[in-house]
Design a protein around this motif. Structure first.
Motif, PDB file in Angstrom:
ATOM      1  N   ALA A   1       0.821  -1.213   0.000  1.00 32.54           N
ATOM      2  CA  ALA A   1       0.000   0.000   0.000  1.00 32.54           C
ATOM      3  C   ALA A   1       0.855   1.263   0.000  1.00 32.54           C
ATOM      4  CB  ALA A   1      -0.937  -0.006   1.208  1.00 32.54           C
ATOM      5  N   VAL A   2       1.854   1.301   0.888  1.00 33.69           N
ATOM      6  CA  VAL A   2       2.668   2.511   0.983  1.00 33.69           C
ATOM      7  C   VAL A   2       3.697   2.511  -0.140  1.00 33.69           C
ATOM      8  CG1 VAL A   2       4.342   3.770   2.361  1.00 33.69           C
ATOM      9  CG2 VAL A   2       2.384   2.701   3.461  1.00 33.69           C
TER      10      VAL A   2
ATOM     11  N   ILE B   1     -13.699  -2.570   1.173  1.00 31.50           N
ATOM     12  CA  ILE B   1     -13.225  -3.332   0.013  1.00 31.50           C
ATOM     13  C   ILE B   1     -11.928  -4.098   0.322  1.00 31.50           C
ATOM     14  CG2 ILE B   1     -12.447  -3.171  -2.402  1.00 31.50           C
ATOM     15  CD1 ILE B   1     -14.594  -1.088  -2.851  1.00 31.50           C
ATOM     16  N   ILE B   2     -11.063  -3.532   1.129  1.00 38.95           N
ATOM     17  CA  ILE B   2      -9.876  -4.332   1.527  1.00 38.95           C
ATOM     18  C   ILE B   2     -10.381  -5.603   2.198  1.00 38.95           C
ATOM     19  CG2 ILE B   2      -7.752  -4.523   2.865  1.00 38.95           C
ATOM     20  CD1 ILE B   2      -7.571  -1.672   3.289  1.00 38.95           C
TER      21      ILE B   2
ATOM     22  N   ALA C   1      -7.943   6.701  -3.698  1.00 34.25           N
ATOM     23  CA  ALA C   1      -8.138   5.820  -2.538  1.00 34.25           C
ATOM     24  C   ALA C   1      -7.872   4.362  -2.947  1.00 34.25           C
ATOM     25  CB  ALA C   1      -9.547   5.975  -1.974  1.00 34.25           C
ATOM     26  N   PHE C   2      -8.345   3.975  -4.126  1.00 34.62           N
ATOM     27  CA  PHE C   2      -8.082   2.620  -4.610  1.00 34.62           C
ATOM     28  C   PHE C   2      -6.598   2.408  -4.877  1.00 34.62           C
ATOM     29  CE2 PHE C   2     -12.601   2.540  -5.285  1.00 34.62           C
ATOM     30  CZ  PHE C   2     -12.924   1.213  -5.111  1.00 34.62           C
ATOM     31  N   PHE C   3      -6.009   3.396  -5.557  1.00 31.11           N
ATOM     32  CA  PHE C   3      -4.601   3.267  -5.927  1.00 31.11           C
ATOM     33  C   PHE C   3      -3.736   3.113  -4.687  1.00 31.11           C
ATOM     34  CE2 PHE C   3      -0.418   4.803  -7.116  1.00 31.11           C
ATOM     35  CZ  PHE C   3      -0.226   4.259  -8.370  1.00 31.11           C
TER      36      PHE C   3
ATOM     37  N   THR D   1      -6.526   3.410 -15.420  1.00 32.32           N
ATOM     38  CA  THR D   1      -6.464   2.447 -14.318  1.00 32.32           C
ATOM     39  C   THR D   1      -7.111   3.015 -13.061  1.00 32.32           C
ATOM     40  OG1 THR D   1      -4.203   3.215 -13.907  1.00 32.32           O
ATOM     41  CG2 THR D   1      -4.467   1.167 -15.142  1.00 32.32           C
ATOM     42  N   SER D   2      -6.632   4.208 -12.603  1.00 30.06           N
ATOM     43  CA  SER D   2      -7.119   4.733 -11.317  1.00 30.06           C
ATOM     44  C   SER D   2      -8.592   5.100 -11.354  1.00 30.06           C
ATOM     45  CB  SER D   2      -6.357   5.991 -10.915  1.00 30.06           C
ATOM     46  OG  SER D   2      -5.058   5.666 -10.561  1.00 30.06           O
ATOM     47  N   LYS D   3      -9.000   5.747 -12.443  1.00 32.22           N
ATOM     48  CA  LYS D   3     -10.354   6.274 -12.425  1.00 32.22           C
ATOM     49  C   LYS D   3     -11.370   5.281 -12.948  1.00 32.22           C
ATOM     50  CE  LYS D   3      -9.185  11.093 -12.473  1.00 32.22           C
ATOM     51  NZ  LYS D   3      -9.231  12.362 -13.181  1.00 32.22           N
ATOM     52  N   PHE D   4     -10.923   4.243 -13.620  1.00 28.20           N
ATOM     53  CA  PHE D   4     -11.904   3.336 -14.175  1.00 28.20           C
ATOM     54  C   PHE D   4     -11.714   1.874 -13.731  1.00 28.20           C
ATOM     55  CE2 PHE D   4     -13.557   0.613 -17.583  1.00 28.20           C
ATOM     56  CZ  PHE D   4     -14.895   0.895 -17.390  1.00 28.20           C
ATOM     57  N   MET D   5     -10.556   1.307 -14.059  1.00 30.37           N
ATOM     58  CA  MET D   5     -10.397  -0.131 -13.833  1.00 30.37           C
ATOM     59  C   MET D   5     -10.407  -0.514 -12.348  1.00 30.37           C
ATOM     60  SD  MET D   5      -7.625  -0.945 -16.799  1.00 30.37           S
ATOM     61  CE  MET D   5      -7.849  -2.715 -16.862  1.00 30.37           C
ATOM     62  N   LEU D   6      -9.649   0.245 -11.531  1.00 29.74           N
ATOM     63  CA  LEU D   6      -9.581  -0.128 -10.117  1.00 29.74           C
ATOM     64  C   LEU D   6     -10.942  -0.014  -9.429  1.00 29.74           C
ATOM     65  CD1 LEU D   6      -6.170   1.452  -9.013  1.00 29.74           C
ATOM     66  CD2 LEU D   6      -6.598  -0.823  -9.921  1.00 29.74           C
TER      67      LEU D   6
END
Ligand code: TRP
Length: 459
Positions: A36-37, A72-73, A241-243, A400-405
């Motif tokens: 995560a970090v 979600i985690i 937040a997802f990323f 990726t960040s705004k759609f797939m994740l």
């Protein structure tokens, strides 16, 4: 992480057998925090805050972490722990065991594709950090001012050869670690290096308090101007937040698959979220005083960290050593994330092709490296190559960040909240009636509605 090594070994031999477990609770948490970090906290978070105009973004982001990210985690770990296999097979297996269709494997498959796309540009930024480690060691930050800091950075971006060299080194390091199997050494190093990174950040925050602009930075980060809020900002906050929590692409499903039954998922998830958020906010407090004290533009974009922090290292006592240490630790944090991004692709190749672990790592690494070249050329030779109005770097990042994740994360939470037997989920989470009530509201309604509303609003 020692457990992961044996686990992958078992994978290689017996296709998709149930595999090993983490050696300990703390080992698991460290690996999850390590994933995560990373650059997301120190490079991406501050510049996104700047581009979105400050505190309104920060508060929405915090809300997304608590109300959407956290459930979600937990959902991804829960799925992983039930399936005990790689994300794709896990989804297939858990869906089948619950009488659900094959379509759910799309969550695992979409995630693996996202991992590949993210790593290609992630490695380019990892390369910037390597280049800055070299600069720090060479003493380039001594006596630096805001103009020379800007020139140093734009010089790097304008030079495709240098970018390519450092991107290649970063990819090599990532492939090296993944090919060797994740070792106990890494677990031990992470345990040491993450807190060290936190301490150096605190020293930089300390310097920030002497610039006279600390108050302005705190204000900027925490006093919202809600007029800055629009659907674009909310989508950016959700995506980030997802990323930053490594969600929505099977990494946490994979990590959960090595979990034993007796681990308290809720507490572990809270630990990861708090650690991750703390590092990001501390990075913000280290960077924004410098931005304001020097009259820099907070919305300057991906270079923000790289033009501000050298100013701190140039002024602070012991700045040379601190600068070297900081970039070394940043690279380490980036590596513990990048290996988690390469792992799903490698696992897939290993299980679905005749290639072994090393060959799979090399092939996955080469493919990512090649796509990364497109990302790094976005800053120079190909800056005017636009797809849907975006250069390749921005396209990879935003897609990726705004759609797939968010889409894959939504799938995971909906699956757990609506398509698994409720009583068994209650047992897995080991929550009392009140806790489980809260979980149900968040997981069934708040988190899915949040993601859908944000998608909807931005269309
Ligand atoms: N979370 C990491 C960071 O903030 C990046 C990352 C690692 C990631 N694994 C991921 C992002 C999986 C999305 C999905 O730097």
């Amino acid at each position: 992480m020692a457990a992961i090594e044996t686990a992958s070994g078992a994978h290689a031999m017996g296709a998709v057998k149930v595999h090993d477990h983490w050696s300990s609770r703390i080992g698991f948490i460290i690996a999850a925090v390590g994933s995560a970090v990373g650059l997301g906290n120190i490079w991406k978070f501050p510049y996104m805050v700047g581009q979105s105009g400050g505190a309104a973004f920060v508060l929405v982001y915090l809300g997304c972490i608590a109300l959407i990210g956290l459930p979600i985690i937990i959902a991804e770990w829960l799925i992983g722990r039930r399936g005990q296999k790689n994300p794709i097979n896990t989804m297939a297996e858990v869906a089948r065991a619950n009488g659900r269709g094959r379509g759910w494997v799309l969550i695992g498959a979409g995630g693996t594709l996202a991992a590949f796309l993210i790593l290609s540009f992630y490695s380019v930024i990892g390369g910037w950090a390597l280049a800055y480690l070299a600069e720090a060691g060479a003493g380039s930050f001594t006596g630096i001012d805001k103009d020379s800091a800007a020139t140093l950075f734009s010089g790097l971006l304008a030079n495709p050869g240098r970018l390519l060299a450092w991107h290649s080194v970063f990819m090599l390091l990532t492939v090296g670690v993944v090919a060797m199997g994740v070792s106990t050494g890494l677990e031990r190093a992470t345990k040491l290096m993450m807190p060290a990174l936190g301490v150096i950040l605190l020293v930089m925050v300390g310097y920030g308090t002497t610039t006279g602009s600390f108050g302005a930075a705190v204000d900027y980060l925490f006093t919202p101007d809600w007029s800055k809020l629009d659907s674009g900002v909310v989508l950016a906050a959700l995506g980030h937040a997802f990323f930053t929590l490594s969600l929505g692409m099977g990494v946490m499903i994979a990590y959960g698959s090595y979990l034993r039954q007796d681990i308290d998922l809720v507490r572990a998830a809270a630990t990861v979220a708090v650690a991750d958020t703390t590092i990001a906010l501390t990075a913000g407090l280290a960077i924004f005083p410098i931005v304001f004290a020097n009259g820099l533009d907070p919305s300057s974009g991906p270079g923000l960290v790289f033009v501000t922090l050298p100013l701190t290292f140039g002024k602070i006592a012991g700045g040379l050593v601190l600068g070297v240490l900081f970039f070394a630790l940043l690279i380490f944090a980036a590596l513990t994330s990048s290996i988690s991004l390469l792992e799903p692709v490698v696992e897939l190749l290993e299980e679905r092709t005749p290639m072994g672990r090393i060959a799979s790592s090399v092939v996955a690494g080469l493919a990512t490296w090649a796509l990364g070249i497109g990302a790094l050329l976005s800053f120079n030779a190909w800056s005017d190559v636009l797809i849907f109005g975006q250069n390749i770097f921005d396209l990879l990042d935003k897609l990726t960040s705004k759609f797939m994740l968010p889409a894959c994360g939504l799938g995971a939470i909906v699956f757990v909240a609506w398509f698994l037997d409720r009583e068994s989920v209650r047992k897995d989470l080991d929550l009392g009636p009140v806790g489980f009530g809260i979980w149900n509201v968040l997981a069934r309604y708040v988190a899915p509605a949040g993601v859908i509303a944000v998608f909807w609003g931005s269309l």
